[in-house]
Enzyme design. Structure first.
Site, PDB file in Angstrom:
ATOM      1  N   GLU B 238     -32.284  54.096 -56.087  1.00 54.69           N
ATOM      2  CA  GLU B 238     -32.649  55.194 -55.404  1.00 54.69           C
ATOM      3  C   GLU B 238     -32.952  56.437 -56.018  1.00 54.69           C
ATOM      4  OE1 GLU B 238     -33.915  54.783 -52.055  1.00 54.69           O
ATOM      5  OE2 GLU B 238     -33.225  52.858 -52.655  1.00 54.69           O
ATOM      6  N   SER B 511      -2.437  37.056   2.082  1.00 54.69           N
ATOM      7  CA  SER B 511      -0.967  36.692   2.204  1.00 54.69           C
ATOM      8  C   SER B 511      -0.444  37.209   0.889  1.00 54.69           C
ATOM      9  CB  SER B 511      -0.922  35.213   2.441  1.00 54.69           C
ATOM     10  OG  SER B 511      -1.497  34.923   3.349  1.00 54.69           O
TER      11      SER B 511
END
Lengths: 162, 810
Positions: B238, B511
């Protein structure tokens, strides 16, 4: 007539004893009791490691936890103990250690609950139950919970027989 | 010294200043030309008038004109210089502001619980394989030599774990060999020394992130932690002259220009690493002359202020390296983990080359999506490395022959419903903004395998239950003895990130309330035991200022006198209402709160039949208390939080509350076990080998189907229903229970066993009278009592059980 002074003397002694025991409802009045508050002391017999191959992982963590306790790293020690409980959630001595750590960290209410939890798994281990009740007694005294304190004292007395 | 905000022009001011300068520049020559032309015309006229004007005069005039022009030019130049300086100042301020403040908003990283292995641990080979896959461990054929590798030889696993920083310190890599037999680890040794290993803690798997709006994710790396070889490769490819240029590199630009002209296309860029960083941090991606100028100016300024090393470190952490769904992968540290499942320092040379190769085009050279492109570019990088003697020719050839091997992501999604629970817990201590930007590391209690199996159970079972794709479900799975959440599913599509039913859908629980009602009664042990006879006959409840309420049983029948045990076993409604009213609705609510319910609730009689809305998570709290025999552990989804540097911020310790009578809870639990053997959930016993306890729940008109229950190591609550509350046609047993069963059958290892307590005694009871009886009598059932509360009356056998073996001896 010579019996009277002796009776008076005996009465005075009894009065003194009763005063000394009722003056502080939360006193630690037995020298044989485990004193959970003795600073830095944590190697209780009831916490001894189980010499069983199945407990290798638990023992490894408990040894690490004890080292951390020695260094006053209570949070890190509690972490290790929680790891023990992930392996064996009903391992009463680990709950008991957490109760002691909570006492040392001034978390009396937490200590009380941890000790009760430890007892729920320690029904065949009177030595550990006794230790846990001593933590409950101490925590109750801090919390000024007379009922819980009295219960703890009673339980400790009944467990002394073991 | 800070800069006063008022002194800094904003971009609008700068732009207007530049435009005014340009306008002035345009206007001035026009004025001059006008003047000039005017002057010329006058001059023509005057020359007409003064035909014989001297040449000298003309020169003088010319010189005056030149001076005037010169003076204007200076002014313009001065003005432009001022504008330029202001602009430079503005750019400089921008750079400083970003570099000296927080450069990035770092998302929180959320981790699953770490897997711990030890001899005797209950785990199947299938589960272990799943865990290894979830952790992105790589299967190899030989002995694992690198971290995060494993080999499987039938029931033997050889694994090399990863180093990992936990809240309590660093866990170093271990090389272990273990053998699984009958869903249990029977041997655990060190690979190299064969010594017994007591305990191994694996690294915690990355679960998800809590992202800021831009969804950028990165792991920050210090330059010292970046391998030298990686830096060499990066600079080689780079920016070779990074350490010698001043931000821009005219030589590189010239070289790139020549190369590009020669090849007829853009094959080489001339941008330095500084320029790339400036572009990524401060500028947009458009290719324009102005952006290029800004890039160059800012690069120079950046290099003027900051150390090269800091610039390189920032570049390494900033660079964009691909996309994972909505999450964008930034920085080489995260890219290394994402593509190779390894930290950067553990990458091989060819893997480093692959990452550097991606800089040219993160999408085009993505090794997961375009492995061909990635290999080609990697090989170019390797050739460059060889040319610069970073590697030998032989190495280069060997590396170039290697494929690009990336890690697969686990099949499980990011468990969004669980993440909601994490956010819920953390919102008490952290602001949403902090969770999205401080780079926190959050260690949760999620068990990846349990989550995966719960998701599968919900998806697969719902499809079997109904063809209606609108039928929804939610599930909460937790560890009964410490309250740690193991899995949460909030939608039939578990990866859906919208409405989370597990946390937020409040539905009537039917329930499921009954164990609470009966526990309230059993805590008053002088009045109630499992053998207490309850009245199941028509009942009218007077409610002030409302219509009288007449509850009915599910089968619309009345069963006369029934034991409390039978009423619970068969989930009769009327005895539950009578009991609830008798003990006091406020007492029932008190019990609910003692069990862990933390919301408001109105004391209506219908509460006793569960006509009260609750979320699956709230019910999970209540049933956790049942499963822990009355000890309530507030549910936790987070263990600990660390800051971005690994420093512990917060620990969430195990907590416990006990406000109910433990013996009474165990008595209720004994009935809950029987429900799964003989009661409304009896079908479970056909499918599960473990002893479990649980309760079905169905709301009015079959709108909600519930099941809550527990084994020795898992507690789970499941709900199914429609969002619009329309009837499902499913009862608790025919709907939610099937999902529950599917979960438990795959993740539970331990039976729920009633603890042996001296205060508890079991007795044989005649079901029809609630009196003591003999084991061999018909309808005799063994029930648990708190010592001293056993019935006093004894029934002789009306009929003996038809048992040829017992009959033989009696």
């Amino acid at each position: 007539m010579s019996v009277f002074p002796q009776l008076l003397y005996g009465f005075c002694i009894l009065l003194l004893i009763s005063c000394s025991t009722t003056a502080n409802r939360y006193s630690n009045n037995s020298s044989t009791e485990i004193n959970a508050e003795s600073e830095g002391h944590y190697k209780f017999d009831a916490w001894r490691l189980q010499e069983n191959e199945g407990f290798a992982a638990i023992n490894a963590l408990l040894v690490e936890a004890d080292l951390l306790i020695e260094n006053k790293s209570y949070d890190a020690a509690a972490d290790k103990l929680e790891r023990v409980l992930r392996i064996k959630p009903d391992y009463a001595p680990a709950w008991s250690r957490l109760s002691w750590l909570a006492l040392e960290s001034n978390a009396a209410s937490r200590s009380l609950q941890m000790a009760r939890r430890s007892n729920s798994f320690a029904y065949t281990n009177p030595e550990l139950q006794f230790l846990n009740w001593s933590f409950i007694r101490t925590a109750s005294r801090i919390l000024q919970d007379e009922e819980s304190y009295a219960q703890a004292v009673l339980k400790m007395k009944s467990l002394k027989a073991f | 010294m800070g800069i006063m905000p008022g002194l800094i022009p904003d971009i609008g001011d700068i732009k207007s200043t530049i435009s005014s300068a340009l306008i002035i520049k345009c206007i001035m020559p026009t004025k001059k030309s006008k003047q000039h032309s005017g002057h010329n015309s006058r001059h023509v006229n005057s020359s007409k008038k003064r035909k014989h004007s001297p040449r000298k005069h003309h020169r003088k005039r010319k010189s005056r004109k030149y001076k005037k022009l010169k003076r204007y030019s200076y002014k313009i130049l001065l003005l432009l210089s001022i504008v330029f300086l202001i602009y430079l100042y503005y750019l400089d301020h921008q750079i400083k502001q970003k570099f000296e403040g927080r450069i990035w908003q770092l998302p929180a990283h959320v981790y699953a619980r770490p897997l711990e292995l030890y001899s005797g641990k209950a785990i199947s080979a299938e589960q272990l394989l799943y865990e290894l896959e979830y952790l992105n461990y790589q299967q190899v054929n030989g002995l694992p030599t690198k971290q995060a590798q494993y080999r499987q030889l039938k029931d033997v696993f050889e694994i090399k774990t990863r180093d990992f920083v936990f809240w309590d310190g660093t866990e170093n890599s271990r090389a272990i060999r273990l053998r699984i037999n009958n869903r249990k680890i029977v041997e655990l040794n060190d690979i190299y020394t064969s010594a017994k290993v007591d305990l191994v803690r694996f690294d915690a798997a990355y679960l998800s992130g809590i992202f800021p709006a831009h969804s950028q994710d990165r792991l920050l790396l210090k330059l010292d932690d970046v391998p030298d070889m990686f830096i060499k490769i990066l600079l080689l490819v780079e920016d070779r002259r990074f350490f010698s240029h001043a931000g821009i590199d005219p030589k590189s630009i010239a070289r790139a220009f020549v190369v590009n002209i020669m090849s007829g296309s853009t094959v080489q860029g001339g941008s330095t690493i500084t320029q790339q960083l400036v572009k990524n941090l401060f500028l947009d991606q458009q290719k324009s002359f102005v952006r290029k100028i800004n890039e160059a100016l800012m690069s120079l300024l950046l290099e003027l202020h900051y150390d090269k090393k800091l610039i390189l470190q920032t570049y390494i952490n900033e660079i964009y390296l691909g996309q994972d769904g909505k999450r964008s992968i930034h920085g080489f540290a995260l890219a290394s983990e994402y593509y190779f499942g390894e930290s950067l320092k553990n990458l091989s040379i060819e893997e480093m080359a692959t990452l550097v190769a991606m800089v040219k085009g993160a999408s085009y050279y993505n090794p997961k999506r375009n492995p061909g492109h990635a290999i080609s570019r990697r090989n170019t990088v390797l050739s460059m490395m060889q040319a610069e003697n970073l590697i030998s020719q032989r190495q280069s050839e060997a590396f170039q022959k290697k494929p690009v091997v990336t890690v697969n992501q686990a099949t499980m999604g990011s468990a969004p419903a669980f993440i909601d629970a994490v956010k819920d817990q953390l919102h008490k201590d952290y602001q949403a903004q902090d969770l999205q930007s401080e780079g926190l590391r959050i260690f949760t209690t999620l068990d990846p395998y349990v989550q995966y199996k719960t998701e599968l159970a919900v998806k697969n079972t719902l499809n079997k239950l109904s063809g209606n794709a609108a039928l929804q479900a939610a599930a909460v799975v937790l560890s009964p003895l410490n309250g740690e959440l193991l899995a949460v599913v909030g939608d039939r599509n578990p990866s859906y990130k919208g409405f989370n039913r597990a946390l937020n859908a409040k539905r009537q629980i039917g329930s499921l309330i009954k164990p609470v009602v009966y526990l309230t009664a059993l805590q008053q042990s002088s009045s109630y035991t499992l053998a207490t006879m309850l009245d199941d006959s028509p009942l009218t409840v007077n409610i002030p200022q409302q219509k009288n309420w007449q509850p009915q049983n599910y089968d619309k029948k009345y069963h006369g006198k029934v034991t409390l045990y039978e009423a619970l076993l068969k989930s009769y409604n009327i005895p539950a209402v009578r009991t609830g009213i008798d003990v006091g609705l406020d007492k029932v609510i008190q019990t609910m709160k003692a069990l862990g319910y933390d919301d408001k609730i109105a004391p209506y009689p219908s509460l006793t039949l569960g006509a009260t809305p609750m979320s699956p998570m709230q019910l999970a709290s209540i049933y956790q208390s049942f499963s822990a025999n009355g000890f309530f552990h507030p549910l936790r989804s987070v263990h600990a939080v660390l800051d971005k540097n690994g420093k512990p911020l917060q620990r969430y310790p195990l907590t416990i509350e006990n406000q109910v009578n433990a013996e009474a809870v165990i008595v209720v639990n004994s009935a809950l076990i029987d429900i799964t053997k003989m009661g409304t959930a009896r079908k479970l016993s056909n499918h599960l080998s473990l002893q479990i306890a649980g309760k079905t729940g169905t709301s009015d008109d079959l709108r909600d189907s519930w099941f809550a229950g527990f084994s020795g190591d898992i507690t789970a609550v499941v709900w199914t229903g429609f969002d619009d509350n329309s009837p499902t046609g499913l009862t608790g047993a025919s709907g939610a229970m099937k999902i529950w069963q599917s979960i438990i059958s795959q993740v539970a290892y331990k039976s729920y066993n009633l603890p042996e307590m001296p205060q508890l005694k079991s007795e044989w009871i005649a079901m029809k009278t609630g009196h003591l009886t003999q084991e061999y009598c018909e309808n005799a059932v063994q029930l648990l009592f708190i010592d001293g509360t056993q019935p006093q009356q004894t029934d002789e056998c009306a009929a003996k059980r038809n048992n040829w073996f017992l009959n033989l001896f009696n």
